[in-house]
Motif scaffolding. Structure first.
Motif, PDB file in Angstrom:
ATOM      1  N   HIS A 149       0.851  -1.199   0.000  1.00  0.00           N
ATOM      2  CA  HIS A 149       0.000   0.000   0.000  1.00  0.00           C
ATOM      3  C   HIS A 149       0.888   1.249   0.000  1.00  0.00           C
ATOM      4  CE1 HIS A 149      -0.226  -0.285   4.717  1.00  0.00           C
ATOM      5  NE2 HIS A 149       0.974  -0.400   4.260  1.00  0.00           N
ATOM      6  N   THR A 150       0.281   2.379  -0.366  1.00  0.00           N
ATOM      7  CA  THR A 150       1.069   3.614  -0.422  1.00  0.00           C
ATOM      8  C   THR A 150       1.319   4.183   0.975  1.00  0.00           C
ATOM      9  OG1 THR A 150      -1.038   4.635  -1.021  1.00  0.00           O
ATOM     10  CG2 THR A 150       0.594   4.405  -2.772  1.00  0.00           C
ATOM     11  N   SER A 151       0.697   3.582   2.006  1.00  0.00           N
ATOM     12  CA  SER A 151       0.932   4.065   3.377  1.00  0.00           C
ATOM     13  C   SER A 151       2.397   3.930   3.776  1.00  0.00           C
ATOM     14  CB  SER A 151       0.063   3.282   4.368  1.00  0.00           C
ATOM     15  OG  SER A 151      -1.287   3.383   4.032  1.00  0.00           O
ATOM     16  N   GLN A 231     -18.015   3.762   7.821  1.00  0.00           N
ATOM     17  CA  GLN A 231     -18.268   2.656   8.735  1.00  0.00           C
ATOM     18  C   GLN A 231     -16.943   2.326   9.430  1.00  0.00           C
ATOM     19  OE1 GLN A 231     -20.003   0.106   5.789  1.00  0.00           O
ATOM     20  NE2 GLN A 231     -18.100  -1.009   5.422  1.00  0.00           N
ATOM     21  N   PRO A 232     -17.024   1.689  10.608  1.00  0.00           N
ATOM     22  CA  PRO A 232     -15.785   1.447  11.339  1.00  0.00           C
ATOM     23  C   PRO A 232     -14.847   0.544  10.559  1.00  0.00           C
ATOM     24  CG  PRO A 232     -17.720   0.897  12.664  1.00  0.00           C
ATOM     25  CD  PRO A 232     -18.202   1.153  11.279  1.00  0.00           C
ATOM     26  N   GLY A 233     -13.550   0.781  10.707  1.00  0.00           N
ATOM     27  CA  GLY A 233     -12.551  -0.078  10.070  1.00  0.00           C
ATOM     28  C   GLY A 233     -11.452  -0.375  11.064  1.00  0.00           C
ATOM     29  N   PHE A 234     -10.449  -1.092  10.631  1.00  0.00           N
ATOM     30  CA  PHE A 234      -9.288  -1.271  11.505  1.00  0.00           C
ATOM     31  C   PHE A 234      -8.001  -1.147  10.708  1.00  0.00           C
ATOM     32  CE2 PHE A 234      -5.780  -3.846  13.022  1.00  0.00           C
ATOM     33  CZ  PHE A 234      -5.501  -3.135  14.180  1.00  0.00           C
ATOM     34  N   PHE A 235      -7.177  -0.213  11.106  1.00  0.00           N
ATOM     35  CA  PHE A 235      -5.812  -0.097  10.583  1.00  0.00           C
ATOM     36  C   PHE A 235      -4.927   0.269  11.767  1.00  0.00           C
ATOM     37  CE2 PHE A 235      -8.771   1.339   7.281  1.00  0.00           C
ATOM     38  CZ  PHE A 235      -8.495   0.410   6.293  1.00  0.00           C
ATOM     39  N   PRO A 236      -3.784  -0.391  11.934  1.00  0.00           N
ATOM     40  CA  PRO A 236      -2.939  -0.083  13.093  1.00  0.00           C
ATOM     41  C   PRO A 236      -2.435   1.350  13.086  1.00  0.00           C
ATOM     42  CG  PRO A 236      -2.201  -2.086  11.979  1.00  0.00           C
ATOM     43  CD  PRO A 236      -3.219  -1.438  11.096  1.00  0.00           C
ATOM     44  N   PHE A 237      -2.421   1.993  11.888  1.00  0.00           N
ATOM     45  CA  PHE A 237      -1.819   3.322  11.785  1.00  0.00           C
ATOM     46  C   PHE A 237      -2.820   4.460  11.944  1.00  0.00           C
ATOM     47  CE2 PHE A 237      -2.904   2.718   7.265  1.00  0.00           C
ATOM     48  CZ  PHE A 237      -2.707   1.347   7.132  1.00  0.00           C
ATOM     49  N   THR A 238      -4.080   4.132  12.207  1.00  0.00           N
ATOM     50  CA  THR A 238      -5.065   5.196  12.462  1.00  0.00           C
ATOM     51  C   THR A 238      -5.894   4.848  13.692  1.00  0.00           C
ATOM     52  OG1 THR A 238      -6.338   4.085  10.728  1.00  0.00           O
ATOM     53  CG2 THR A 238      -5.431   6.231  10.193  1.00  0.00           C
ATOM     54  N   GLU A 239      -6.322   5.891  14.387  1.00  0.00           N
ATOM     55  CA  GLU A 239      -7.193   5.712  15.545  1.00  0.00           C
ATOM     56  C   GLU A 239      -8.017   6.970  15.740  1.00  0.00           C
ATOM     57  OE1 GLU A 239      -7.817   2.980  17.265  1.00  0.00           O
ATOM     58  OE2 GLU A 239      -9.287   4.178  18.345  1.00  0.00           O
ATOM     59  N   PRO A 240      -9.331   6.967  15.494  1.00  0.00           N
ATOM     60  CA  PRO A 240     -10.099   5.834  14.997  1.00  0.00           C
ATOM     61  C   PRO A 240      -9.830   5.560  13.508  1.00  0.00           C
ATOM     62  CG  PRO A 240     -11.463   7.796  15.088  1.00  0.00           C
ATOM     63  CD  PRO A 240     -10.138   8.176  15.679  1.00  0.00           C
ATOM     64  N   LEU A 263     -12.323   3.845   0.162  1.00  0.00           N
ATOM     65  CA  LEU A 263     -10.972   3.863   0.754  1.00  0.00           C
ATOM     66  C   LEU A 263     -10.999   3.667   2.263  1.00  0.00           C
ATOM     67  CD1 LEU A 263     -10.988   6.978   1.955  1.00  0.00           C
ATOM     68  CD2 LEU A 263     -10.256   7.519  -0.360  1.00  0.00           C
ATOM     69  N   GLY A 264      -9.800   3.444   2.811  1.00  0.00           N
ATOM     70  CA  GLY A 264      -9.621   3.374   4.256  1.00  0.00           C
ATOM     71  C   GLY A 264      -9.045   4.693   4.731  1.00  0.00           C
ATOM     72  N   CYS A 265      -9.406   5.102   5.960  1.00  0.00           N
ATOM     73  CA  CYS A 265      -8.935   6.401   6.446  1.00  0.00           C
ATOM     74  C   CYS A 265      -9.040   6.470   7.962  1.00  0.00           C
ATOM     75  CB  CYS A 265      -9.763   7.516   5.809  1.00  0.00           C
ATOM     76  SG  CYS A 265     -11.552   7.350   6.068  1.00  0.00           S
ATOM     77  N   PHE A 286      -4.737  13.413   9.769  1.00  0.00           N
ATOM     78  CA  PHE A 286      -5.560  12.333   9.233  1.00  0.00           C
ATOM     79  C   PHE A 286      -4.958  11.859   7.919  1.00  0.00           C
ATOM     80  CE2 PHE A 286      -7.939  16.399   8.655  1.00  0.00           C
ATOM     81  CZ  PHE A 286      -7.829  16.552   7.282  1.00  0.00           C
ATOM     82  N   ALA A 287      -5.308  10.628   7.563  1.00  0.00           N
ATOM     83  CA  ALA A 287      -4.727  10.040   6.349  1.00  0.00           C
ATOM     84  C   ALA A 287      -5.741   9.111   5.723  1.00  0.00           C
ATOM     85  CB  ALA A 287      -3.447   9.279   6.692  1.00  0.00           C
ATOM     86  N   TRP A 288      -5.556   8.868   4.452  1.00  0.00           N
ATOM     87  CA  TRP A 288      -6.445   7.935   3.761  1.00  0.00           C
ATOM     88  C   TRP A 288      -5.702   7.307   2.596  1.00  0.00           C
ATOM     89  CZ3 TRP A 288      -6.674  13.205   3.551  1.00  0.00           C
ATOM     90  CH2 TRP A 288      -6.479  13.803   2.299  1.00  0.00           C
ATOM     91  N   GLY A 289      -6.215   6.185   2.130  1.00  0.00           N
ATOM     92  CA  GLY A 289      -5.594   5.537   0.972  1.00  0.00           C
ATOM     93  C   GLY A 289      -6.609   4.670   0.252  1.00  0.00           C
ATOM     94  N   GLY A 290      -6.604   4.748  -1.069  1.00  0.00           N
ATOM     95  CA  GLY A 290      -7.570   3.959  -1.841  1.00  0.00           C
ATOM     96  C   GLY A 290      -7.045   3.669  -3.233  1.00  0.00           C
TER      97      GLY A 290
END
Ligand code: DAH
Length: 320
Positions: A149-151, A231-240, A263-265, A286-290
């Motif tokens: 991913h580009t993260s 909707q809720p998601g889970f990524f270790p690099f974002t909270e929430p 995308l995730g964000c 904040f960050a996002w990627g798609g």
């Protein structure tokens, strides 16, 4: 061949009859006779070499090293009317980049080979955590990782733009790039695809601003107003962490019913900021990627992602 060279070669031939005479020369004078003949022969050979080199030199034309074809040859006509065309993903990538630029984002391209630190550690994946396994990465024998991913660029971007914060400005960067996944390939999964990451950091940003930026991006991209949802998601690099959805755009035949996950964000995890040397007590981000492929599929109504990497001319010709 020049007249002069021909003349010299005749003389050379003429020497043969002189050589034949050697045996008739009295023994006492034979050596001197032979020596003289050899000297004459060498002299003629030297002259011929000199003239031939001069003729070659005269024939050399200057080479145009910028010529697109063999030097000094006319450019060959293409044998076919099948001229190449831009790959649709490159066109889509440009569209995405242009929108982010118009919205004030800097653009930084991601890299196609990365390492464990940028893929996992810098993104707050705990060591040996199962979340690392959620990303089906490839690895080279040396242990490098073609990024999934580009993260992977977040840490670099945060470090490189930290000075913005010191000058009282925000960090606003979009990172387009090619990513790789060790996927079982089917109509919606590819091993190679394109993503675009967004990273925003300032003293006082919040999720509401992020949703505003994302809505603006997708409305510009699809050229219409859009309802959005998370909707809720889970990524270790974002909270929430959130997943961001848009209503089906009318421009691509959507009847308004149904939501599309784009995308995730989320808010950048304090540990990610800390690892880039940014104080999470002072700054928030904040960050996002798609995926870009997904955008292109929606724009063109494609049902199979595999076309993009297939190299099928019949497919590519549709985008001329
Ligand atoms: N990198 C994630 C993926 O490819 C998407 C993502 C989620 C990017 C949250 C982000 C983020 O920057 O904050 O699955």
């Amino acid at each position: 061949m020049s007249v002069k060279i021909e003349e010299l070669k005749k003389q050379l031939k003429g020497l043969n009859s002189d050589y034949a005479k050697i045996k008739d020369v009295p023994a006492a004078k034979r050596a001197a006779f032979g020596k003289e003949l050899n000297a004459k022969k060498q002299q003629i050979l030297d002259q011929i070499t000199k003239l031939e080199q001069a003729a070659l030199d005269a024939d050399v034309k200057p080479i145009d090293i910028t010529a697109p074809t063999a030097p000094n040859q006319p450019i060959p006509q293409l044998m076919t009317s099948d001229h190449g065309s831009r790959h649709p993903l490159m066109t889509e990538l440009d569209r995405v980049i242009e929108i982010y630029q118009l919205m004030g984002f800097d653009i930084v391209e991601s890299r196609q080979l990365d390492d464990e630190f940028h893929m996992f550690d810098s993104l707050n994946f705990p060591k040996d955590h199962p979340a690392r396994g959620d990303y089906d990465t490839f690895r080279t024998e040396e242990g490098f990782i073609p990024p999934a991913h580009t993260s992977t660029m977040q840490n670099r971007v945060l470090k490189a733009y930290k000075h913005n914060l010191e000058q009282g400005k925000a960090i606003a960067v979009a990172v387009p790039g090619r990513v790789f996944r060790n996927e079982d390939i089917d109509a919606t999964h590819e091993h190679t695809l394109y993503q675009c990451e967004g990273v925003y950091v300032s003293t006082d940003c919040n999720l509401g601003q992020m949703l505003g930026i994302l809505r603006e991006f997708f409305e510009r991209y699809f050229g219409q107003t859009l309802k959005i949802r998370t909707q809720p998601g889970f990524f270790p690099f974002t909270e929430p962490s959130l997943e961001f959805l848009i209503e089906k755009p009318k421009s691509i035949g959507g009847k308004g019913a149904g939501w599309l996950e784009m995308l995730g964000c989320g808010m950048i995890h304090p540990n990610v900021l800390k690892m880039a040397g940014i104080d999470p007590e002072k700054y928030h981000g904040f960050a996002w990627g798609g995926g870009i492929d997904r955008l292109a599929m929606l724009r063109y109504g494609l049902s199979d992602i595999r076309y993009f990497e297939s190299g099928k001319l019949r497919f590519l010709k549709e985008f001329k």
